[in-house]
Write an enzyme that holds these catalytic residues in place. Structure first.
Site, PDB file in Angstrom:
ATOM      1  CD1 TRP A 178      77.239  34.075 -22.411  1.00 21.02           C
ATOM      2  CD2 TRP A 178      78.347  34.249 -20.467  1.00 21.02           C
ATOM      3  NE1 TRP A 178      76.357  34.528 -21.452  1.00 21.02           N
ATOM      4  CE2 TRP A 178      77.009  34.640 -20.255  1.00 21.02           C
ATOM      5  CE3 TRP A 178      79.237  34.284 -19.389  1.00 21.02           C
ATOM      6  CZ2 TRP A 178      76.540  35.053 -19.017  1.00 21.02           C
ATOM      7  CZ3 TRP A 178      78.778  34.700 -18.136  1.00 21.02           C
ATOM      8  CH2 TRP A 178      77.434  35.074 -17.959  1.00 21.02           C
ATOM      9  CD  GLU A 217      77.737  30.124 -23.929  1.00 19.61           C
ATOM     10  OE1 GLU A 217      78.957  30.240 -23.646  1.00 19.61           O
ATOM     11  OE2 GLU A 217      76.950  29.417 -23.268  1.00 19.61           O
ATOM     12  CE  LYS A 219      72.547  32.750 -18.966  1.00 16.55           C
ATOM     13  NZ  LYS A 219      73.518  32.709 -17.872  1.00 16.55           N
ATOM     14  CG  ASP A 250      74.484  26.876 -22.606  1.00 20.21           C
ATOM     15  OD1 ASP A 250      73.511  26.207 -22.203  1.00 20.21           O
ATOM     16  OD2 ASP A 250      75.497  27.084 -21.907  1.00 20.21           O
ATOM     17  CG  HIS A 253      72.401  30.075 -22.768  1.00 20.51           C
ATOM     18  ND1 HIS A 253      73.595  30.709 -23.006  1.00 20.51           N
ATOM     19  CD2 HIS A 253      72.494  29.598 -21.507  1.00 20.51           C
ATOM     20  CE1 HIS A 253      74.381  30.606 -21.948  1.00 20.51           C
ATOM     21  NE2 HIS A 253      73.737  29.924 -21.033  1.00 20.51           N
ATOM     22  CG  HIS A 277      78.523  25.756 -23.973  1.00 26.17           C
ATOM     23  ND1 HIS A 277      78.721  26.908 -23.263  1.00 26.17           N
ATOM     24  CD2 HIS A 277      79.743  25.412 -24.469  1.00 26.17           C
ATOM     25  CE1 HIS A 277      79.994  27.263 -23.340  1.00 26.17           C
ATOM     26  NE2 HIS A 277      80.631  26.367 -24.080  1.00 26.17           N
ATOM     27  CG  ASP A 285      70.506  26.458 -13.087  1.00 28.95           C
ATOM     28  OD1 ASP A 285      71.377  27.328 -13.233  1.00 28.95           O
ATOM     29  OD2 ASP A 285      70.760  25.247 -13.055  1.00 28.95           O
ATOM     30  CG  ASP A 287      74.562  27.001 -16.168  1.00 31.91           C
ATOM     31  OD1 ASP A 287      75.067  26.846 -17.285  1.00 31.91           O
ATOM     32  OD2 ASP A 287      74.224  28.107 -15.723  1.00 31.91           O
ATOM     33  CG  ASP A 317      78.395  25.956 -19.632  1.00 30.47           C
ATOM     34  OD1 ASP A 317      78.852  25.932 -18.479  1.00 30.47           O
ATOM     35  OD2 ASP A 317      77.930  26.993 -20.154  1.00 30.47           O
TER      36      ASP A 317
HETATM   37  C1  RNT Z   1      76.892  31.342 -19.107  1.00 30.01           C
HETATM   38  C2  RNT Z   1      77.440  30.588 -20.256  1.00 30.01           C
HETATM   39  C3  RNT Z   1      78.906  30.291 -20.190  1.00 30.01           C
HETATM   40  C4  RNT Z   1      79.361  29.883 -18.803  1.00 30.01           C
HETATM   41  C5  RNT Z   1      80.771  29.439 -18.737  1.00 30.01           C
HETATM   42  C6  RNT Z   1      81.276  29.328 -17.332  1.00 30.01           C
HETATM   43  O1  RNT Z   1      75.533  31.423 -19.117  1.00 30.01           O
HETATM   44  O2  RNT Z   1      76.713  29.401 -20.434  1.00 30.01           O
HETATM   45  O3  RNT Z   1      79.239  29.348 -21.131  1.00 30.01           O
HETATM   46  O4  RNT Z   1      78.551  28.895 -18.262  1.00 30.01           O
HETATM   47  O5  RNT Z   1      81.559  30.253 -19.507  1.00 30.01           O
HETATM   48 ZN    ZN Z   2      77.443  27.987 -21.896  1.00 33.31          ZN
END
Ligand code: RNT
Ligand code: ZN
Length: 409
Positions: A178, A217, A219, A250, A253, A277, A285, A287, A317
């Site tokens: 990523w 990955e 986003k 993810d 994302h 992920h 956010d 995460d 993640d």
């Molecule tokens: C970032 C991605 C990635 C990170 C990690 C730390 O938006 O999701 O996967 O969270 O690599």
């Molecule tokens: Zn991720």
């Protein structure tokens, strides 16, 4: 009175579901635990910096201050969640003092040794953020040839390290990529940056390894890349299909109303495998700690219904620095497992039959009835047979660990 598991087993049996078999599947599905929840994505480099599209908010006490504390915390996490686990590390957690374009596989010997003791396998991520060379907001897609060279070299060395790990552990190591590249405001030369990224990737993936699987990955937007992300979903999906790599989806994302679950069986028509992920997006956010919600259950439903669980790698993640970090970690793992278990306990053949017969009211009603089935008793049974605290017992263990260990840091 019969024990709760015996009762639950009977209730599921009436729907033609064998809970023992279901738990066997759960017991053979590893979840790759990310190491970076333990220290707010700080890493193990001599002069850690932050930035590059990643930000853990909060300052809850007890954060792991070095790799030994991180290992110790991870051991606690491993203890509190049942089932097979892998551990997902980032290059920045290696033991080295050189710059990132010079890291060696041996910098991860400590992790390999630790993982062996813990009976877990490792996965790997190149680290293209939190570094002076990433401060312009561009890495592999930078217009500066030296910046590109630096990061291409870093990823090459990371893949070499991941292959070394994969070979040593006797199980392919997933190498995920990523990058934070993008722009805060309206970008003009979108094509130009994407062309650079493609060329960088071509150089990186020209080397073939036999002990890694490469995932890439995408986003939607990130901190300081609100208007333009070079590595968008379309960009990487195209690249993955053309080059036989694994797309990494993810859950945080995508647009909030976009279904990641629905992408899975579309993409798997074209790529042999994919990487997930598991995360939870909340407004800006991406995460937050995952919970068992529609998003997670739908993803696992999709994998079970399409019988593609063995083609998909499940990794976590998220990073929350505002609550007890061990608690955050374990909550996300257990919720992910519950979402998977919920999907495994679905009477899918019956639902498919109803669907084929056009009995859509019955399909909807049967789906809704699943929500009040005694899944908790099945999960508790899984925990107790895996020697992991049952029910809420693990919460007290986290509190105790906080008292004995975290509060003294
Ligand atoms: C970032 C991605 C990635 C990170 C990690 C730390 O938006 O999701 O996967 O969270 O690599
Ligand atoms: Zn991720």
């Amino acid at each position: 009175m019969q024990p709760p598991y015996t009762q639950a087993k009977q209730q599921y049996k009436e729907q033609n579901i064998n809970t023992d078999e279901t738990l066997q599947t759960l017991a053979h599905t590893p979840i790759s635990i990310h190491c970076w929840q333990g220290d707010d994505v700080t890493g193990n480099e001599p002069n850690p910096t932050t930035g590059g599209g990643i930000l853990a908010t909060g300052n809850y006490p007890g954060k792991a201050r070095n790799i030994n504390e991180l290992w110790m915390d991870l051991e606690k996490v491993i203890e509190l969640a049942p089932g097979p686990k892998r551990v997902n590390i980032h290059a920045m957690y290696g033991e080295y003092t050189v710059d990132r374009d010079k890291i060696q596989p041996e910098s991860f010997d400590g992790w390999i040794e630790w993982a062996k003791q813990q009976k877990v396998k490792l996965d790997f991520n190149a680290t293209l953020f939190a570094h002076p060379q990433a401060e312009t907001g561009f890495t592999l897609s930078s217009k500066d040839p030296e910046t590109r060279r630096f990061w291409v070299e870093h990823v090459k060395r990371c893949r070499e390290a991941a292959d070394y790990i994969g070979r040593k552990q006797g199980s392919p190591c997933i190498h995920n990529l990523w990058i934070p590249d993008g722009m805060k405001d309206t970008a003009i030369d979108k094509y130009g940056y994407r062309k650079h990224l493609k060329e960088s990737l071509d150089t990186i993936y020209a080397t073939k390894y036999s002990h890694i699987k490469d995932s890439i990955e995408s986003k939607l937007f990130g901190l300081a890349s609100e208007s333009y992300v070079v590595g968008s979903h379309d960009f990487y999906l195209g690249y993955a299909i053309q080059n036989n790599l694994l797309p990494c989806l993810d859950l945080g994302h995508y647009h909030p109303t976009e279904s990641v679950a629905d992408k899975i069986t579309a993409i798997l028509q074209y790529t042999p495998e994919l990487m997930l992920h598991i995360s939870r997006g909340v407004r800006w956010d991406s995460d937050h700690v995952p919970i068992m919600n529609d998003q997670t259950t739908e993803v696992f439903h999709e994998l079970i219904r399409s019988k593609t669980l063995d083609r998909v790698h499940i990794a976590l993640d998220y990073f929350d620095a505002s609550i007890n970090r061990i608690g955050a970690w374990v909550t996300g793992i257990r919720s992910t497992q519950k979402a998977l278990l919920y999907a495994l306990l679905e009477p899918t053949p019956e639902l498919i039959k109803l669907e084929e017969q056009g009995k859509y009211f019955e399909r909807l009603a049967l789906l809704e009835e699943q929500k009040t089935m005694p899944m908790g008793a099945v999960y508790d049974h899984y925990c107790s047979t895996n020697n992991v605290p049952v029910g809420t017992g693990w919460i007290r263990e986290v509190q105790e660990y906080e008292k004995q260990v975290l509060s003294k840091r």
